[in-house]
Design a protein around this motif. Structure first.
Motif, PDB file in Angstrom:
ATOM      1  N   ASP A  34       0.848  -1.196   0.000  1.00 45.50           N
ATOM      2  CA  ASP A  34       0.000   0.000   0.000  1.00 45.50           C
ATOM      3  C   ASP A  34       0.885   1.249   0.000  1.00 45.50           C
ATOM      4  OD1 ASP A  34      -2.389   1.412   0.018  1.00 45.50           O
ATOM      5  OD2 ASP A  34      -2.685   1.227   2.179  1.00 45.50           O
ATOM      6  N   THR A  35       1.781   1.321  -0.982  1.00 46.47           N
ATOM      7  CA  THR A  35       2.847   2.330  -0.996  1.00 46.47           C
ATOM      8  C   THR A  35       2.423   3.662  -1.615  1.00 46.47           C
ATOM      9  OG1 THR A  35       3.668   1.328  -3.026  1.00 46.47           O
ATOM     10  CG2 THR A  35       4.756   0.688  -0.974  1.00 46.47           C
ATOM     11  N   HIS A  36       1.408   4.268  -1.065  1.00 50.93           N
ATOM     12  CA  HIS A  36       1.041   5.616  -1.525  1.00 50.93           C
ATOM     13  C   HIS A  36       1.624   6.650  -0.561  1.00 50.93           C
ATOM     14  CE1 HIS A  36      -2.096   6.092   1.544  1.00 50.93           C
ATOM     15  NE2 HIS A  36      -2.421   4.833   1.273  1.00 50.93           N
ATOM     16  N   SER A  37       1.650   7.884  -0.999  1.00 51.09           N
ATOM     17  CA  SER A  37       2.310   8.940  -0.217  1.00 51.09           C
ATOM     18  C   SER A  37       1.672   9.173   1.152  1.00 51.09           C
ATOM     19  CB  SER A  37       2.353  10.243  -1.011  1.00 51.09           C
ATOM     20  OG  SER A  37       1.045  10.684  -1.313  1.00 51.09           O
ATOM     21  N   GLY A  38       0.411   8.814   1.319  1.00 53.51           N
ATOM     22  CA  GLY A  38      -0.238   8.965   2.617  1.00 53.51           C
ATOM     23  C   GLY A  38       0.316   8.025   3.675  1.00 53.51           C
ATOM     24  N   ASN A  70       0.585   6.184  -8.378  1.00 61.75           N
ATOM     25  CA  ASN A  70      -0.450   6.683  -7.484  1.00 61.75           C
ATOM     26  C   ASN A  70      -0.087   8.020  -6.843  1.00 61.75           C
ATOM     27  OD1 ASN A  70      -1.876   6.962  -4.820  1.00 61.75           O
ATOM     28  ND2 ASN A  70      -2.848   5.064  -5.479  1.00 61.75           N
ATOM     29  N   SER A  71       1.183   8.222  -6.519  1.00 62.41           N
ATOM     30  CA  SER A  71       1.552   9.349  -5.666  1.00 62.41           C
ATOM     31  C   SER A  71       2.319  10.466  -6.348  1.00 62.41           C
ATOM     32  CB  SER A  71       2.365   8.837  -4.477  1.00 62.41           C
ATOM     33  OG  SER A  71       1.567   7.983  -3.684  1.00 62.41           O
ATOM     34  N   LEU A  72       2.969  10.182  -7.452  1.00 63.85           N
ATOM     35  CA  LEU A  72       3.704  11.254  -8.132  1.00 63.85           C
ATOM     36  C   LEU A  72       2.781  12.033  -9.061  1.00 63.85           C
ATOM     37  CD1 LEU A  72       7.122   9.691  -9.215  1.00 63.85           C
ATOM     38  CD2 LEU A  72       6.579  11.008  -7.173  1.00 63.85           C
ATOM     39  N   PRO A  73       2.966  13.336  -9.148  1.00 66.28           N
ATOM     40  CA  PRO A  73       2.225  14.086 -10.176  1.00 66.28           C
ATOM     41  C   PRO A  73       2.569  13.504 -11.550  1.00 66.28           C
ATOM     42  CG  PRO A  73       3.294  15.572  -8.624  1.00 66.28           C
ATOM     43  CD  PRO A  73       3.813  14.196  -8.321  1.00 66.28           C
ATOM     44  N   VAL A  74       1.614  13.526 -12.455  1.00 64.51           N
ATOM     45  CA  VAL A  74       1.761  12.889 -13.762  1.00 64.51           C
ATOM     46  C   VAL A  74       3.045  13.326 -14.468  1.00 64.51           C
ATOM     47  CG1 VAL A  74       0.754  12.707 -16.077  1.00 64.51           C
ATOM     48  CG2 VAL A  74      -0.711  12.475 -14.056  1.00 64.51           C
TER      49      VAL A  74
END
Length: 162
Positions: A34-38, A70-74
């Motif tokens: 679950d490696t998202h920036s949150g 999921n976490s980096l800007p496009v």
């Protein structure tokens, strides 16, 4: 959402078990899942992940793709993904684990789909798991990654044999 979102949804609805089967292919290692920036923290200048509730065994590229898509800007993902994947491969090699470029690239494309499924599932919960604006941004980012990486083309090709 763009048409690629619907295309993926239709493909996944028809072939979900086959798609999930593809996610288990390859060498396995401990993954966060679950490696998202949150789920990031910084302690004494070191960054790490918390919330290991879905930790398990799987290809390490799953965590890499999940975070990048999921976490980096496009625009940041587009500009940096190749160098970040190369850096990941070098780090593995430094510890005696070889991941060839072709396999890494295919796994990255495949696990962009996992990232998208996770983002859509989280958004479907409204603001119960995280603020809906965060979930919506992740859906937009992962959907664009699916399109940029032609992940649907990869899925269709891989599923044609099943």
């Amino acid at each position: 959402m763009p048409s690629v979102f619907r295309r993926l949804g239709e493909l996944y609805a028809m072939r979900s078990l086959d798609v999930i089967g593809l996610f288990s292919e390859g060498e396995r290692t401990l993954i966060h899942g679950d490696t998202h920036s949150g789920n990031l923290f910084v302690d004494a200048g070191r960054t790490g992940f918390y919330d290991w509730a879905v930790a398990g065994r799987g290809p390490g590229m799953r965590d890499v793709a999940y975070f990048l898509c999921n976490s980096l800007p496009v625009e940041a993902r587009r500009a940096e993904e190749a160098s970040l994947i190369a850096r990941y491969r070098r780090a593995l090699a430094a510890h005696g684990v070889l991941l060839d470029e072709r396999t890494a690239s295919e796994q990255y494309r495949l696990f962009s789909v996992y990232s998208s499924i996770a983002a859509a599932s989280t958004a479907a919960m409204g603001s119960r798991w995280q603020p809906i604006d965060v979930s919506r941004a992740a859906m937009i980012s992962t959907t664009q990654a699916i399109d940029d990486l032609d992940a649907i083309g990869l899925l269709e090709a891989r599923l044609a044999d099943r």
